[in-house]
Scaffold this motif. Sequence first.
Motif, PDB file in Angstrom:
ATOM      1  N   LEU A 139       9.460   5.571   3.583  1.00  0.00           N
ATOM      2  CA  LEU A 139       9.678   5.640   2.135  1.00  0.00           C
ATOM      3  C   LEU A 139      10.017   7.065   1.726  1.00  0.00           C
ATOM      4  CD1 LEU A 139       9.390   3.318   0.182  1.00  0.00           C
ATOM      5  CD2 LEU A 139       7.079   4.041  -0.318  1.00  0.00           C
ATOM      6  N   LEU A 160      -9.125   1.814  -1.310  1.00  0.00           N
ATOM      7  CA  LEU A 160      -9.878   2.799  -0.515  1.00  0.00           C
ATOM      8  C   LEU A 160     -11.316   2.335  -0.316  1.00  0.00           C
ATOM      9  CD1 LEU A 160      -8.606   6.246  -1.849  1.00  0.00           C
ATOM     10  CD2 LEU A 160      -7.896   4.957   0.153  1.00  0.00           C
ATOM     11  N   THR A 167       6.017   6.872   5.685  1.00  0.00           N
ATOM     12  CA  THR A 167       6.934   7.878   6.240  1.00  0.00           C
ATOM     13  C   THR A 167       8.380   7.491   5.961  1.00  0.00           C
ATOM     14  OG1 THR A 167       5.417   7.626   8.090  1.00  0.00           O
ATOM     15  CG2 THR A 167       7.021   9.369   8.264  1.00  0.00           C
ATOM     16  N   ALA A 176      -6.355   9.374  -0.294  1.00  0.00           N
ATOM     17  CA  ALA A 176      -5.830   8.185   0.375  1.00  0.00           C
ATOM     18  C   ALA A 176      -5.219   8.542   1.724  1.00  0.00           C
ATOM     19  CB  ALA A 176      -4.788   7.508  -0.512  1.00  0.00           C
ATOM     20  N   ARG A 177      -4.450   9.632   1.743  1.00  0.00           N
ATOM     21  CA  ARG A 177      -3.786   9.996   2.997  1.00  0.00           C
ATOM     22  C   ARG A 177      -4.800  10.365   4.068  1.00  0.00           C
ATOM     23  NH1 ARG A 177       1.693  13.181   1.665  1.00  0.00           N
ATOM     24  NH2 ARG A 177       0.259  14.722   0.813  1.00  0.00           N
ATOM     25  N   MET A 220       9.120   9.784  -4.824  1.00  0.00           N
ATOM     26  CA  MET A 220       9.830   9.210  -5.965  1.00  0.00           C
ATOM     27  C   MET A 220       9.323   9.832  -7.255  1.00  0.00           C
ATOM     28  SD  MET A 220      10.286   5.174  -5.681  1.00  0.00           S
ATOM     29  CE  MET A 220      10.007   4.792  -3.965  1.00  0.00           C
ATOM     30  N   VAL A 267      -2.235   2.292 -11.243  1.00  0.00           N
ATOM     31  CA  VAL A 267      -1.989   2.665  -9.850  1.00  0.00           C
ATOM     32  C   VAL A 267      -3.235   3.292  -9.241  1.00  0.00           C
ATOM     33  CG1 VAL A 267      -0.738   4.285  -8.384  1.00  0.00           C
ATOM     34  CG2 VAL A 267       0.504   2.888 -10.035  1.00  0.00           C
ATOM     35  N   GLU A 268      -3.838   4.229  -9.970  1.00  0.00           N
ATOM     36  CA  GLU A 268      -5.005   4.930  -9.429  1.00  0.00           C
ATOM     37  C   GLU A 268      -6.176   3.973  -9.237  1.00  0.00           C
ATOM     38  OE1 GLU A 268      -4.794   8.089  -8.522  1.00  0.00           O
ATOM     39  OE2 GLU A 268      -2.871   8.592  -9.451  1.00  0.00           O
ATOM     40  N   ASN A 306      -5.955  15.307  11.396  1.00  0.00           N
ATOM     41  CA  ASN A 306      -5.218  14.206  10.769  1.00  0.00           C
ATOM     42  C   ASN A 306      -3.731  14.229  11.081  1.00  0.00           C
ATOM     43  OD1 ASN A 306      -4.420  12.107   9.230  1.00  0.00           O
ATOM     44  ND2 ASN A 306      -5.345  12.821   7.326  1.00  0.00           N
ATOM     45  N   ARG A 352       0.231   4.508 -14.774  1.00  0.00           N
ATOM     46  CA  ARG A 352      -0.279   5.443 -13.771  1.00  0.00           C
ATOM     47  C   ARG A 352      -1.771   5.210 -13.539  1.00  0.00           C
ATOM     48  NH1 ARG A 352       1.604  10.932 -15.342  1.00  0.00           N
ATOM     49  NH2 ARG A 352       3.627   9.994 -15.022  1.00  0.00           N
ATOM     50  N   GLU A 368       7.479   6.093 -15.741  1.00  0.00           N
ATOM     51  CA  GLU A 368       6.093   5.666 -15.682  1.00  0.00           C
ATOM     52  C   GLU A 368       5.306   6.103 -16.909  1.00  0.00           C
ATOM     53  OE1 GLU A 368       4.117   6.105 -12.073  1.00  0.00           O
ATOM     54  OE2 GLU A 368       5.496   4.672 -11.168  1.00  0.00           O
ATOM     55  N   LEU A 371       0.834  -1.207   0.000  1.00  0.00           N
ATOM     56  CA  LEU A 371       0.000   0.000   0.000  1.00  0.00           C
ATOM     57  C   LEU A 371       0.870   1.259   0.000  1.00  0.00           C
ATOM     58  CD1 LEU A 371      -2.889   0.869   0.022  1.00  0.00           C
ATOM     59  CD2 LEU A 371      -2.918   0.722   2.495  1.00  0.00           C
ATOM     60  N   LEU A 421       3.921   1.567  -1.214  1.00  0.00           N
ATOM     61  CA  LEU A 421       4.501   1.715  -2.552  1.00  0.00           C
ATOM     62  C   LEU A 421       3.456   2.226  -3.533  1.00  0.00           C
ATOM     63  CD1 LEU A 421       6.655  -1.535  -2.635  1.00  0.00           C
ATOM     64  CD2 LEU A 421       7.513   0.814  -2.697  1.00  0.00           C
ATOM     65  N   LEU A 422       2.232   1.740  -3.377  1.00  0.00           N
ATOM     66  CA  LEU A 422       1.139   2.139  -4.265  1.00  0.00           C
ATOM     67  C   LEU A 422       0.811   3.622  -4.078  1.00  0.00           C
ATOM     68  CD1 LEU A 422      -0.864   0.743  -6.249  1.00  0.00           C
ATOM     69  CD2 LEU A 422      -2.468   0.634  -4.355  1.00  0.00           C
ATOM     70  N   VAL A 423       0.612   4.033  -2.825  1.00  0.00           N
ATOM     71  CA  VAL A 423       0.255   5.425  -2.553  1.00  0.00           C
ATOM     72  C   VAL A 423       1.379   6.361  -3.006  1.00  0.00           C
ATOM     73  CG1 VAL A 423      -0.212   7.090  -0.706  1.00  0.00           C
ATOM     74  CG2 VAL A 423      -1.318   4.867  -0.676  1.00  0.00           C
ATOM     75  N   ASP A 424       2.621   5.881  -2.844  1.00  0.00           N
ATOM     76  CA  ASP A 424       3.767   6.686  -3.240  1.00  0.00           C
ATOM     77  C   ASP A 424       3.756   6.985  -4.739  1.00  0.00           C
ATOM     78  OD1 ASP A 424       6.134   7.984  -2.521  1.00  0.00           O
ATOM     79  OD2 ASP A 424       7.303   6.382  -3.448  1.00  0.00           O
ATOM     80  N   ARG A 425       3.127   6.108  -5.519  1.00  0.00           N
ATOM     81  CA  ARG A 425       3.098   6.298  -6.968  1.00  0.00           C
ATOM     82  C   ARG A 425       1.821   6.981  -7.439  1.00  0.00           C
ATOM     83  NH1 ARG A 425       6.581   3.050  -5.676  1.00  0.00           N
ATOM     84  NH2 ARG A 425       8.257   2.241  -6.976  1.00  0.00           N
ATOM     85  N   ALA A 426       0.865   7.150  -6.542  1.00  0.00           N
ATOM     86  CA  ALA A 426      -0.411   7.731  -6.942  1.00  0.00           C
ATOM     87  C   ALA A 426      -0.314   9.255  -7.012  1.00  0.00           C
ATOM     88  CB  ALA A 426      -1.506   7.329  -5.956  1.00  0.00           C
ATOM     89  N   VAL A 427      -1.132   9.840  -7.869  1.00  0.00           N
ATOM     90  CA  VAL A 427      -1.160  11.297  -7.988  1.00  0.00           C
ATOM     91  C   VAL A 427      -2.551  11.828  -7.644  1.00  0.00           C
ATOM     92  CG1 VAL A 427      -0.745  13.254  -9.495  1.00  0.00           C
ATOM     93  CG2 VAL A 427       0.590  11.158  -9.789  1.00  0.00           C
ATOM     94  N   LEU A 483      -5.511   1.668  -6.209  1.00  0.00           N
ATOM     95  CA  LEU A 483      -5.660   2.443  -4.976  1.00  0.00           C
ATOM     96  C   LEU A 483      -7.130   2.743  -4.695  1.00  0.00           C
ATOM     97  CD1 LEU A 483      -4.284   3.758  -2.619  1.00  0.00           C
ATOM     98  CD2 LEU A 483      -3.935   5.804  -3.984  1.00  0.00           C
ATOM     99  N   LEU A 497      -3.950  10.568  -4.235  1.00  0.00           N
ATOM    100  CA  LEU A 497      -3.029  10.691  -3.094  1.00  0.00           C
ATOM    101  C   LEU A 497      -3.621  11.451  -1.903  1.00  0.00           C
ATOM    102  CD1 LEU A 497      -0.154  10.277  -1.917  1.00  0.00           C
ATOM    103  CD2 LEU A 497       0.456  12.437  -2.984  1.00  0.00           C
TER     104      LEU A 497
END
Lengths: 310, 278
Positions: free
Chosen positions: A199, B22, A197, A124-125, B1, B14-15, B264, B11, B6, A110, A112-118, B18, A121
């Motif tokens: 990562l 969620l 964190t 998710a956070r 990163m 990934v979305e 948060n 991409r 990519e 998760l 690694l996945l979130v780190d690549r999401a735009v 995710l 993001l």
Amino acid sequence: MTSVPPQEALRASAAPPQKRRARKATPFTLLAVLPFLLFGLVFAVYPMSQVVRMALSDVQIRSGQFEWTFTGADNLTKVLGSGVSWEVIGNTVVFVVASVLVSIVLGLALALLVDRAVTLLPLARNVLIWPAVIAPVVVSLMWLLILSPTAGGLNKLFRTLSLPEQGWLGDSGTAMAAVVVVDVWHWTPVVFLFFYTALKAIDASTLEAARVDGANEREIVRYIVLPALRPTIMAVALVRTIMGVKVFDEMYLLTQGGPDGATTLVSQHIKSLFFDSLRLGEAASYSLVVVFATAIVLGVVLFVRSRVER
Amino acid sequence: MSSLTETPRRRLWVEITLGLVLLVAVIPIIWTLVLAFLPNRAIVDSGWQFTFWLGNFATLFDGGAFLAQIRNSVVIVIGAVAICLAIGSMTGYALSRLNPPRWLTLPALIITGFIPLIPPMTLVPGLYILLGQLSLLGTLTGLVLVNAFINLPFAALLMSSYFSTVPNELREAALVDGASESRTFLSVMLPIVKPGLAATGIFTGIMAWNEFLMGLTLTTGGNTAPVTVGIAGLLQPYAITWGELAAAGTVAAIPIIAMAIVANRHIVAGLTSGAVKG
């Protein structure tokens, strides 16, 4: 992140660099630490002494009063000689190993996945913290509304899809798996936070250099990210193991330790010995066994870690 | 990163993944919310019926016990947070800045280190005896003190790490200017670590609101119990009122989730620096 890891906090407090020899308690220092020590004395040391005393006695409750008879190690031999006691420890080991492993693997993936999401993001956070802040009692209840054989949403879904309905929590085959799933759902978000964190703390130029040298994503994860996260993985495994041994609420609500004791873990066992069977001495003995086992395991872990790291 | 390698297609993958994760994270929460507004008949029905109904909340708050339990939980949270902030900040300050003698810090460190590691259930037999002797069994005072005690080690540790981030020069300047130690602590150091106080307060507040074991074993239930125990009490083996249960869960979870949305960052700080909690 404004916080400091506790080990460093402890180190900082134990040996501040400046004025080492000024080790005299001023009245204010005394005033600052004494309430804390008093709390510890009253709510930890004294109760523990009572647990020891209870473990060495036959305790009966007669008209609301405790009656103590000293019996020596009787309770302890009863607890250690009982197959049920060992089965409970076995259940606990199975639960802890399964839930720790699964939540670490999923949490890492998760992160690694979130780190690549735009796009997702920010969402998710925000959302991923929700399961972790909800009370274990409420989490169990939410999953009861899904897993219950009669009214649960999962069997309803199975019915609609004409799949065979399952007993989930009432089946000794699936009950342990079900409580592991609930625990993993509840705590993977925290595991994710730790890894995410860590990562973020990896030096970006290292990754950039690896990419320029032609490493693909898999190689980067395998040879740079995972080794860099190793200390975090160890720390998370330790924390999650401690959390797993402490677990009580989920089993109490989801399965009451059943079916047939298949999900009775240490806390549930002590509770039913003490409050349901009123075998107070045995409950206290079992508590002592658990405390000693915890202390020994932690001692070994810390010893090995200090050996490995230095 | 960065994502030099990519492709747009990757991409998108990934979305999507995710997004599914969620969904898994919120489905149990949403399902509970949905059931809270359904009559029991619709819940146990084998089909999917959705009607909007407020009756679950009406029956939940009708008997009086649930309201009393929420009030109990609020009292426990306020009491435990107040004690943890007061004692935790003093102890944290002492550990971080006052350089106390070993005979004073060693027991404090042993307690801080060991209590969060053992299952709380192992302390229950002893606490039961203790509270019985103090005539605090089943009282709110008893639960406030026990909850404060459980969270104190973490509060002290967290506050200590916040005090350690404050430059020592500030403290020395105040002392040189003639402020007493207590004055320095109260008027100089404490205001600086306000974010730390907030994080500690929020975190111990959530822990105390969510606490179940002590409420279950040290009270007799009913009007004396916190809300988590009240929810467990709705699970009667033969006639479970599912809608009421979902409504109770909603009432117990919503304030916490709302707080999580607002605070948060503080919560994350608390969670990730609390490696010894659990």
